[in-house]
Design a protein around this motif. Structure first.
Motif, PDB file in Angstrom:
ATOM      1  N   THR A   1     -44.780  14.483 -37.322  1.00  0.00           N
ATOM      2  CA  THR A   1     -45.056  14.444 -38.758  1.00  0.00           C
ATOM      3  C   THR A   1     -43.739  14.235 -39.487  1.00  0.00           C
ATOM      4  OG1 THR A   1     -44.857  16.848 -38.924  1.00  0.00           O
ATOM      5  CG2 THR A   1     -47.086  15.942 -38.601  1.00  0.00           C
TER       6      THR A   1
ATOM      7  N   ASP B   1     -47.352  16.749 -43.944  1.00  0.00           N
ATOM      8  CA  ASP B   1     -47.867  15.384 -43.898  1.00  0.00           C
ATOM      9  C   ASP B   1     -48.820  15.180 -42.722  1.00  0.00           C
ATOM     10  OD1 ASP B   1     -46.553  14.684 -46.130  1.00  0.00           O
ATOM     11  OD2 ASP B   1     -44.881  13.699 -45.113  1.00  0.00           O
ATOM     12  N   LYS B   2     -49.559  14.083 -42.792  1.00  0.00           N
ATOM     13  CA  LYS B   2     -50.460  13.710 -41.698  1.00  0.00           C
ATOM     14  C   LYS B   2     -49.634  13.263 -40.496  1.00  0.00           C
ATOM     15  CE  LYS B   2     -50.996   8.925 -43.258  1.00  0.00           C
ATOM     16  NZ  LYS B   2     -51.940   7.877 -43.648  1.00  0.00           N
TER      17      LYS B   2
END
Length: 537
Positions: free
Chosen positions: A184, A189-190
């Motif tokens: 990440t 975050d994704k």
């Protein structure tokens, strides 16, 4: 003696105490498995026995043809890359998969031989990724046919050359040599994917391992630092931003760091001059390849010579069998020709005799033909004369008919004249009777009646008057003469007609016999048909 024995015993016990602990190890390579024992030093080892290790390449070469020096290294690396492609760890298009499979078959089976490699010989080999097999509605036989078509084109390629061709195609694939790790960009975050390979570091979306969103080539990286779960990539260009990412697993982070250090080190070494040891290795490998290539060429020539010799032998055997068959057929033909010659000689003799007989018959036929021609000429002359006689007979018959009609008319006139004369005689007799009655007296009259009248007239004429009419006598004689003459002529005509009829009948019979002779001899002449307008009397 006891002291020496005690000393030996102590030595053996001392050796047993100094012997280190060992554990069993199993090493699995791409084409073999090995088991042996290792000493236990300070590291901790798993309790499993044996402990299994997989011997694989950790760092992938940029250019396989230059960096894979030893043949065994190339072979093991080929097997590793092939397995990754079949396991779909490296994406490969269907077309490239078929081409790679054909080189793998060449490396395993050697040159294609249709007499040996029958349909179905690849049924037990895993050659294509399952994704490719499921992508098209094709049977295994159809896939094998496609692979074999390419495989047949690789003739005279050795195993190591086929493996090298396989790797040269594989190294251009997008996922070749890339190790993927989930990361990440910050803790919230994704997830992304970090790819580490021989060219540098790449950032991917989770669902796309082919096209990176961002790349950091090793030549553009100044430093990579690692602190617990955070990685920092500092570009060589100080104007560019520093890139940071996070990885939650400590063991994975250590592996990422090792891969980064190792690939960066190899990247830099590849761009420097090889060491003397490496140069020597490459030179030795080059010589070894040249030597093997020469040996393969010699073997290929010998093999070609053997194949040529075998083909020549087979051709000679085939030619020998063919010549034997031809000789056998020639002997049979000779025997048949001899038999045929004898038969032809016999037939020739028979034909000669038949020719003589036919010539004799032809001479006879010619004589008969000449005789028949003469006969035909005579017959034609007789026909002509007969036709002339018939025409004369017809003319005579017409004349006789005319004369008969004329005589009939004359007879009718004569009969009329005779009747008139008889009437005149009767009238004269009646008149004479009347004159007699008045001039001479007579006895009493007899009974009346025509019979009595006639008798009286006769008596009167006999006794008193001998009366004869000269015209009546002359007329009667002339009529009698004409009647006799007519009867004589009619009889003569009847005789002529009978004679002519008999001649015609005999001529018809002769014509029928002559026609039979013509038909028998093969001559055809239409029979003479006489005129049929002559009436029978």
């Amino acid at each position: 003696g006891e002291g020496a024995f005690a000393q030996l015993k102590m030595s053996i016990l001392g050796l047993k105490k100094k012997q280190p602990k060992t554990f069993k190890v199993k090493v699995i390579t791409m084409d073999a498995e090995m088991e042996f024992s290792c000493e236990v030093l300070d590291q901790e080892v798993p309790k499993d026995s044996p402990i299994t290790f997989h011997f694989l390449a950790k760092f992938f070469p940029e250019k396989v043809e230059e960096e894979l020096v030893q043949e065994i290294t190339q072979h093991l690396f080929f097997l590793q890359v092939k397995k990754q492609i079949l396991d779909e760890e490296i994406f490969c298009s269907p077309e490239a998969s078929v081409l790679l499979a054909s080189y793998a078959v060449q490396a395993k089976y050697g040159d294609y031989d249709p007499n040996f490699h029958k349909p179905g010989f690849l049924a037990q080999d895993e050659l294509l990724p399952k994704r490719v097999l499921m992508q098209y509605q094709m049977t295994p036989e159809m896939w094998e046919e496609k692979i074999t078509a390419w495989y047949a084109e690789h003739r005279n390629i050795a195993r190591d050359e086929a493996e090298m061709e396989y790797l040269k195609i594989a190294q251009d694939l997008d996922m070749y040599g890339v190790s993927y790790f989930p990361i990440t960009q910050n803790k919230r975050d994704k997830e992304l994917l970090l790819g580490v390979d021989a060219q540098g570091l790449h950032i991917y979306s989770p669902n796309s391992k082919l096209n990176p969103n961002k790349s950091f080539p090793w030549s553009g990286i100044r430093n990579i630092s690692y602190s617990e779960k955070e990685f920092t990539i500092k570009p060589l260009d100080k104007k560019k931003d520093v890139f940071k990412f996070y990885s939650s697993q400590l063991r994975v982070n250590k592996l990422i760091l090792q891969l980064c250090i190792g690939n960066h080190d190899l990247f830099m070494r590849r761009r420097k001059v090889d060491s003397i040891e490496v140069q020597q290795m490459k030179a030795q490998a080059k010589e070894e390849k040249a030597r093997k290539k020469m040996e393969r060429q010699i073997l290929a020539r010998e093999k070609q010579m053997r194949e040529d010799a075998e083909r020549a032998k087979e051709e000679m055997e085939r030619r020998l069998f063919q010549l034997q068959d031809e000789a056998r057929m020639a002997n049979e033909a000779l025997l048949r020709s001899e038999e045929t010659a004898d038969l032809l000689a016999e037939k020739a003799q028979i034909a000669e005799e038949e020719a003589k007989l036919l010539a004799h018959k032809a001479a006879e036929a010619e004589q008969e033909r000449q005789r028949l021609e003469v006969t035909a000429l005579k017959t034609k002359e007789e026909h002509r004369l007969m036709e002339q006689k018939m025409r004369e007979a017809e003319q005579l018959a017409v004349k006789l008919v005319e004369q008969s009609e004329r005589r009939s008319k004359e007879a009718d006139h004569l009969k009329q004249d005779l009747n008139e004369a008889k009437d005149a005689e009767r009238r004269a007799k009646q008149k004479l009777l009347e004159i007699t009655k008045t001039t001479y007296p007579v006895n009493p009259p007899p009974p009346s009646g025509p019979e009595n009248m006639e008798m009286q007239l006769e008596m009167a004429t006999s006794h008193r008057l001998d009366f004869k009419d000269p015209d009546m006598k002359r007329l009667s004689m002339e009529i009698e003469r004409e009647r006799l003459e007519y009867m004589e002529k009619s009889k003569h005509l009847q005789d002529q007609l009978k004679e002519l009829k008999s001649e015609i009948e005999s001529l018809k019979l002769e014509e029928q016999q002559q026609a039979g002779i013509y038909n028998l001899r093969g001559y055809a002449e239409p029979p003479y048909v006489p005129h049929s307008n002559v009436r029978d009397s």
